[in-house]
Design a protein around this motif. Sequence first.
Motif, PDB file in Angstrom:
ATOM      1  N   LEU A 287       0.321  -1.085  -0.162  1.00 31.83           N
ATOM      2  CA  LEU A 287      -0.159  -0.026  -0.079  1.00 31.83           C
ATOM      3  C   LEU A 287       1.264   1.432  -0.623  1.00 31.83           C
ATOM      4  CD1 LEU A 287      -2.392  -1.317   2.959  1.00 31.83           C
ATOM      5  CD2 LEU A 287      -3.382  -0.874   0.207  1.00 31.83           C
ATOM      6  N   ASN A 288       1.775   1.008   0.558  1.00 27.81           N
ATOM      7  CA  ASN A 288       2.794   2.554   0.730  1.00 27.81           C
ATOM      8  C   ASN A 288       3.403   2.144  -0.013  1.00 27.81           C
ATOM      9  OD1 ASN A 288       2.369   2.849   3.605  1.00 27.81           O
ATOM     10  ND2 ASN A 288       4.435   1.614   3.901  1.00 27.81           N
ATOM     11  N   TRP A 289       3.887   1.749  -1.285  1.00 23.99           N
ATOM     12  CA  TRP A 289       4.892   2.017  -2.454  1.00 23.99           C
ATOM     13  C   TRP A 289       3.729   2.561  -3.353  1.00 23.99           C
ATOM     14  CZ3 TRP A 289       3.588  -0.485  -7.556  1.00 23.99           C
ATOM     15  CH2 TRP A 289       4.898  -0.324  -8.419  1.00 23.99           C
ATOM     16  N   TRP A 290       2.369   1.577  -3.516  1.00 18.82           N
ATOM     17  CA  TRP A 290       1.135   2.078  -4.686  1.00 18.82           C
ATOM     18  C   TRP A 290       0.908   4.137  -4.265  1.00 18.82           C
ATOM     19  CZ3 TRP A 290      -0.616   1.652  -9.063  1.00 18.82           C
ATOM     20  CH2 TRP A 290      -0.948   0.797  -9.333  1.00 18.82           C
ATOM     21  N   GLU A 291       0.554   3.981  -2.746  1.00 18.09           N
ATOM     22  CA  GLU A 291       0.788   5.670  -2.686  1.00 18.09           C
ATOM     23  C   GLU A 291       1.769   6.183  -3.455  1.00 18.09           C
ATOM     24  OE1 GLU A 291       0.871   7.989   1.342  1.00 18.09           O
ATOM     25  OE2 GLU A 291       0.688   6.289   1.706  1.00 18.09           O
ATOM     26  N   PHE A 338      -8.917  -0.948  -1.868  1.00 22.57           N
ATOM     27  CA  PHE A 338      -7.471  -0.133  -2.132  1.00 22.57           C
ATOM     28  C   PHE A 338      -8.119   1.099  -2.747  1.00 22.57           C
ATOM     29  CE2 PHE A 338      -5.177   1.169  -5.768  1.00 22.57           C
ATOM     30  CZ  PHE A 338      -4.039   1.275  -5.188  1.00 22.57           C
ATOM     31  N   PHE A 339      -8.791   1.409  -3.282  1.00 17.33           N
ATOM     32  CA  PHE A 339      -8.717   2.787  -3.697  1.00 17.33           C
ATOM     33  C   PHE A 339      -9.954   3.953  -2.582  1.00 17.33           C
ATOM     34  CE2 PHE A 339      -8.899   0.472  -7.674  1.00 17.33           C
ATOM     35  CZ  PHE A 339      -8.316   1.509  -8.209  1.00 17.33           C
ATOM     36  N   THR A 340     -10.163   3.166  -1.171  1.00 17.30           N
ATOM     37  CA  THR A 340     -11.005   3.705  -0.971  1.00 17.30           C
ATOM     38  C   THR A 340      -9.176   4.330   0.480  1.00 17.30           C
ATOM     39  OG1 THR A 340     -12.404   2.335  -0.398  1.00 17.30           O
ATOM     40  CG2 THR A 340     -12.246   3.757   1.606  1.00 17.30           C
ATOM     41  N   PRO A 348      -9.299  13.264  -3.031  1.00 15.91           N
ATOM     42  CA  PRO A 348      -9.446  13.013  -4.189  1.00 15.91           C
ATOM     43  C   PRO A 348      -8.973  12.199  -5.403  1.00 15.91           C
ATOM     44  CG  PRO A 348     -11.110  14.361  -3.625  1.00 15.91           C
ATOM     45  CD  PRO A 348      -9.813  14.786  -2.336  1.00 15.91           C
ATOM     46  N   MET A 349      -9.438  11.480  -5.953  1.00 14.81           N
ATOM     47  CA  MET A 349      -7.713  11.485  -7.321  1.00 14.81           C
ATOM     48  C   MET A 349      -8.496  11.430  -8.559  1.00 14.81           C
ATOM     49  SD  MET A 349      -6.314   8.431  -5.586  1.00 14.81           S
ATOM     50  CE  MET A 349      -7.485   6.710  -5.219  1.00 14.81           C
ATOM     51  N   GLU A 365     -19.366  -2.163 -11.450  1.00 15.97           N
ATOM     52  CA  GLU A 365     -19.671  -2.162  -9.974  1.00 15.97           C
ATOM     53  C   GLU A 365     -18.513  -0.909  -9.704  1.00 15.97           C
ATOM     54  OE1 GLU A 365     -21.000  -5.307  -8.489  1.00 15.97           O
ATOM     55  OE2 GLU A 365     -22.792  -5.846  -9.266  1.00 15.97           O
ATOM     56  N   LEU A 366     -17.037  -1.997  -9.248  1.00 17.10           N
ATOM     57  CA  LEU A 366     -16.359  -1.080  -9.141  1.00 17.10           C
ATOM     58  C   LEU A 366     -16.077   0.315  -9.798  1.00 17.10           C
ATOM     59  CD1 LEU A 366     -13.675  -1.299  -6.504  1.00 17.10           C
ATOM     60  CD2 LEU A 366     -12.655  -2.219  -8.950  1.00 17.10           C
TER      61      LEU A 366
END
Length: 521
Positions: A287-291, A338-340, A348-349, A365-366
């Motif tokens: 998660l840190n890497w994706w952030e 993940f997106f949350t 907001p992205m 739906e996602l």
Amino acid sequence: MRTTAPIITPQQKSSGILLPVFSLPSPHGIGDIGQTACDFIDFLHRSGQQNWQILPLGPTEPAFANSPYMSPSAFAGNPLLISIDGLLKQGLLSEGELQYQDFSPYQVDYQRAAEYKTELLSIAWQKFTANNPNGTLENFSRKQPWVADYALFQALKERYNHAPWTSWPEEICQFRKTALARARLELANEIAYFTFEQFLFYSQWEKLHRYARKKKIHIIGDLPIYVAGDSADVWANQELFQLDPETCLPTRVAGVPPDYFSATGQLWGNPIYRWKDTENGVEEALLNWWEARLRHNLALTDAVRIDHFRGFESYWSVPAEESTAINGRWVKGPGLPFFTEMTRRLGPMNIIAEDLGIITPEVNELREALGYPGMKILLFAFDGSPQNTYLPHNLESNCVIYTGTHDNDTSVGWLLSPKVTAADKERAKRYANHPDSHAGTFHRDMIHLAYSSVANLAIIPMQDILGFGNDCRTNTPGTVAGNWQWRCAARFITPALADWLQELTAFFARTPGKFQELEQP
């Protein structure tokens, strides 16, 4: 992290052009991020556009046919895109050092361009080291922490004759601290040079991005979901990927399953993330890497198209020893949580979801839960079904309509292709209410349909703006030769073309109203 106003809103329809940076005009063999990029932004502004969509900006490798989707770094910029004219203005080169070559204005010759630019960058490096304070690169490295591993990776690549990192000596391959510390000392000069390349790229990119904002042009970037196995990202973060701990090779790789277009599917070969693996803190580290990756890309551009968005819902996982994608399986991805979490961390992205291919209700739906616009490809619409989801009358406003993408036929190429049925071509002409349409007018009919649709954003590849055929397409999936080479010569980007496009854009109320201001980081 900045908070961004959305670039796609129901209140303001808009349009833009898809053109890779490498396709821009330039006398130096490949498009770059200097004056000709500013000139293209001027063209966009004059023609009433509000968006410039590009392809990934990362370094490319001959081993992967110079595909921007198989880069040795998810963070670095491509040094081939550094503006030579910009280095002249900085005093890092002189006119007499250029030795202009007879490059084609219509195609990139990557080998010649790399040889030419590498020599000039080496000269610039010598002048930089003689005249710049020692702290310049250190300050850059503090702002861009990824560059330390990337520059070391590139220096080691040179030391080991560009062999894959999985074949390097064991202590280097396995990223052991003692061996890496020794390598950093031994390769200090090489590491500094590769850091310098990135310093130049990002300095020039920031100027270009500021100019785009001044001209009220949003830049839409492109972020592939996967990274190349032979990359600094995988080498320096091996615990985040499904790798064999002894060989460092992938145990499972990415692709897509067999479908109508391919009986064996597509085996991409990228290593797969270790989603939902809490062992030794892997999930948090991932998660840190994706952030960091999303933060970086959203700072570079005003919006990001995520390539293969459906992989966040479910992804096709293939044993690494397989030679085709047939024997893979669907595995649940990180999904909405993940997106949350990314939104909690980043705010907001501005994301466009590439939702083409095998799309399930769960993927839709996602995307809908996130509010991200999907992609609608006009040339996919004419199969004879009135319910075809790409037909303009079936669209919802929260989407981006394209005539085609970098992976498709051009509009004219589609019309002339023997692979497209005569019935499909006739349906397209009838839908445009132009039964006499031909290769000289068909691309404008498709632009007319895209602009007149309810889609909030319409993006047209530059080849379709110009009415070019398939000899000018950017990429043909499943092939290697001839891709990622097309260039748009300066003589085609004319005031008359801008005026025609501006009139059409204004007619369909897609010209700028109130520019969507995006707060600076």
